[in-house]
Design an enzyme around this catalytic site. Structure first.
Site, PDB file in Angstrom:
ATOM      1  N   GLY A  44       0.810  -1.180  -0.041  1.00 31.87           N
ATOM      2  CA  GLY A  44      -0.030  -0.052   0.020  1.00 31.87           C
ATOM      3  C   GLY A  44       0.897   1.286   0.100  1.00 31.87           C
ATOM      4  O   GLY A  44       2.219   1.333   0.268  1.00 31.87           O
ATOM      5  N   CYS A  45       0.263   2.264  -0.256  1.00 32.14           N
ATOM      6  CA  CYS A  45       0.798   3.696  -0.641  1.00 32.14           C
ATOM      7  C   CYS A  45       1.470   3.977   1.023  1.00 32.14           C
ATOM      8  O   CYS A  45       2.668   4.384   1.355  1.00 32.14           O
ATOM      9  CB  CYS A  45       0.418   4.794  -1.162  1.00 32.14           C
ATOM     10  SG  CYS A  45      -1.381   4.827  -0.337  1.00 32.14           S
ATOM     11  N   TYR A  46       0.472   4.308   1.839  1.00 34.23           N
ATOM     12  CA  TYR A  46       1.083   4.775   3.301  1.00 34.23           C
ATOM     13  C   TYR A  46       2.024   3.506   3.716  1.00 34.23           C
ATOM     14  O   TYR A  46       2.808   4.130   4.237  1.00 34.23           O
ATOM     15  CB  TYR A  46      -0.317   4.742   4.192  1.00 34.23           C
ATOM     16  CG  TYR A  46      -1.000   5.964   4.003  1.00 34.23           C
ATOM     17  CD1 TYR A  46      -0.583   7.232   4.435  1.00 34.23           C
ATOM     18  CD2 TYR A  46      -2.325   6.115   3.770  1.00 34.23           C
ATOM     19  CE1 TYR A  46      -1.108   8.539   4.342  1.00 34.23           C
ATOM     20  CE2 TYR A  46      -2.876   7.167   3.391  1.00 34.23           C
ATOM     21  CZ  TYR A  46      -2.576   8.336   3.868  1.00 34.23           C
ATOM     22  OH  TYR A  46      -3.408   9.415   3.619  1.00 34.23           O
ATOM     23  N   SER A  47       1.715   2.547   3.691  1.00 36.92           N
ATOM     24  CA  SER A  47       2.797   1.393   4.115  1.00 36.92           C
ATOM     25  C   SER A  47       4.063   1.594   3.842  1.00 36.92           C
ATOM     26  O   SER A  47       5.129   1.195   4.134  1.00 36.92           O
ATOM     27  CB  SER A  47       1.878  -0.007   4.312  1.00 36.92           C
ATOM     28  OG  SER A  47       1.639  -0.447   2.739  1.00 36.92           O
ATOM     29  N   THR A  48       4.195   1.708   2.445  1.00 39.97           N
ATOM     30  CA  THR A  48       5.395   1.882   1.720  1.00 39.97           C
ATOM     31  C   THR A  48       6.226   2.803   2.579  1.00 39.97           C
ATOM     32  O   THR A  48       7.540   2.741   2.580  1.00 39.97           O
ATOM     33  CB  THR A  48       5.184   1.890   0.271  1.00 39.97           C
ATOM     34  OG1 THR A  48       4.366   0.913  -0.402  1.00 39.97           O
ATOM     35  CG2 THR A  48       6.651   2.337  -0.408  1.00 39.97           C
TER      36      THR A  48
END
Length: 308
Positions: free
Chosen positions: A115-119
């Site tokens: 995911g974007c936030y998790s990246t």
């Protein structure tokens, strides 16, 4: 011979972005399903069977159903949904996560796109837990802001039609779908508090993690955290660590739009021991479609940066 790639869900935000990065490449041949048959299981199964790699740009349950359609096929899969990100049978598609991760992605028949936030969060935290600078049980808070494109077609329409009343914070119940992958791949034993928000801009993202140096082993300063990040990402093609002396008054979430890059920084004040880890990326680039293409290249044995 060009590799055949099927994007299941190519009409969605991520699917369209992936397609844009692949169209025109002479090493990729796109497999498509006629628009009127995109929900036809038989048409989709035929497309899966024809493809060397399929990229799932679908809601979680639909992605799980797509995997069952591929049973018995030799087609490799990249799943851009949340459905398989913590499943050990799927390689986690963050090539910069650790030594050997690229080889694992290249050899895997199934890859889950982060995911974007998790990246952003994992990129900041994983090297520090690995280096022993950040305990896995640390009480962390993660804050972020993303462009409204991260919410998909419905949110894009809401903002672009003027229906949205303004920026907002969401996931206030602390059940955001990116938290499990952050905990797993940043090697945390305590789930952080996560406060994401949506801004009145189309795409881009900043994620920040505040830290009190006094609460960390050995009370590390900015230089110690910066050194750990710099060593971890030395030579990385798409992840850079901003020089320690390059502090800025404002972090612009749109700084890397249109790229597959991510920029990390260590901010704050050593005198008071109030430090802030910061990450910027394009939520539709390194945070979604760019990352999928990077993983696709690895799985096909192509140049990792092709099309990026």
């Amino acid at each position: 011979m060009a590799a055949k790639v099927f994007i299941d869900g190519e009409a969605g935000t991520t699917g369209l972005q992936i397609r844009d990065r692949l169209v025109g490449r002479d090493d990729i041949a796109l497999v498509s399903v006629a628009p009127e048959r995109r929900k036809d299981p038989e048409a989709r199964k035929d497309a899966f069977a024809e493809a060397d790699v399929a990229i799932l740009c679908l809601p979680d349950e639909a992605a799980r159903e797509a995997v069952t359609l591929c049973e018995g096929l030799n087609t490799k899969l990249i799943d851009a949904s949340t459905a398989h990100r913590t499943d050990d049978a799927w390689a986690f598609g963050f090539p910069e996560l650790a030594a050997g991760r690229r080889d694992a992605i290249a050899a895997a028949p199934r890859v889950s796109n982060p995911g974007c936030y998790s990246t952003c969060a994992i990129a900041l935290l994983a090297p520090l837990t690995a280096a022993g600078l950040l305990p896995g049980d640390a009480a962390l808070s993660i804050f972020g802001i993303s462009g409204y494109s991260g919410g998909g077609k419905s949110m894009i329409a809401e903002f672009e039609s003027g229906q949205a009343s303004g920026s907002f914070v969401y996931a206030t119940g602390q059940t955001h779908k990116h938290l499990p992958e952050i905990v797993k791949y940043a090697r945390l034993s305590t789930t952080p508090i996560f406060a994401p928000s949506v801004g009145q801009f189309a795409q881009g993202m900043v994620v920040q993690v505040p830290l009190f140096a006094a609460a960390l082993p050995g009370r590390p300063d900015r230089a110690a955290l910066h050194d750990a990040l710099s060593r971890h990402y030395a030579g990385a093609r798409f992840v850079t660590v901003r020089p320690l002396d390059a502090q800025v008054a404002r972090e612009d979430p749109r700084k890397l739009n249109g790229t597959n890059r991510m920029e990390l920084a260590v901010l704050g004040d050593d005198a008071s021991g109030r430090l802030v880890l910061s990450a910027i990326l394009d939520n539709l680039g390194k945070g979604a479609s760019g990352a999928a293409v990077q993983n696709l290249n690895l799985m096909l044995g192509l140049d990792e940066g092709a099309g990026l």
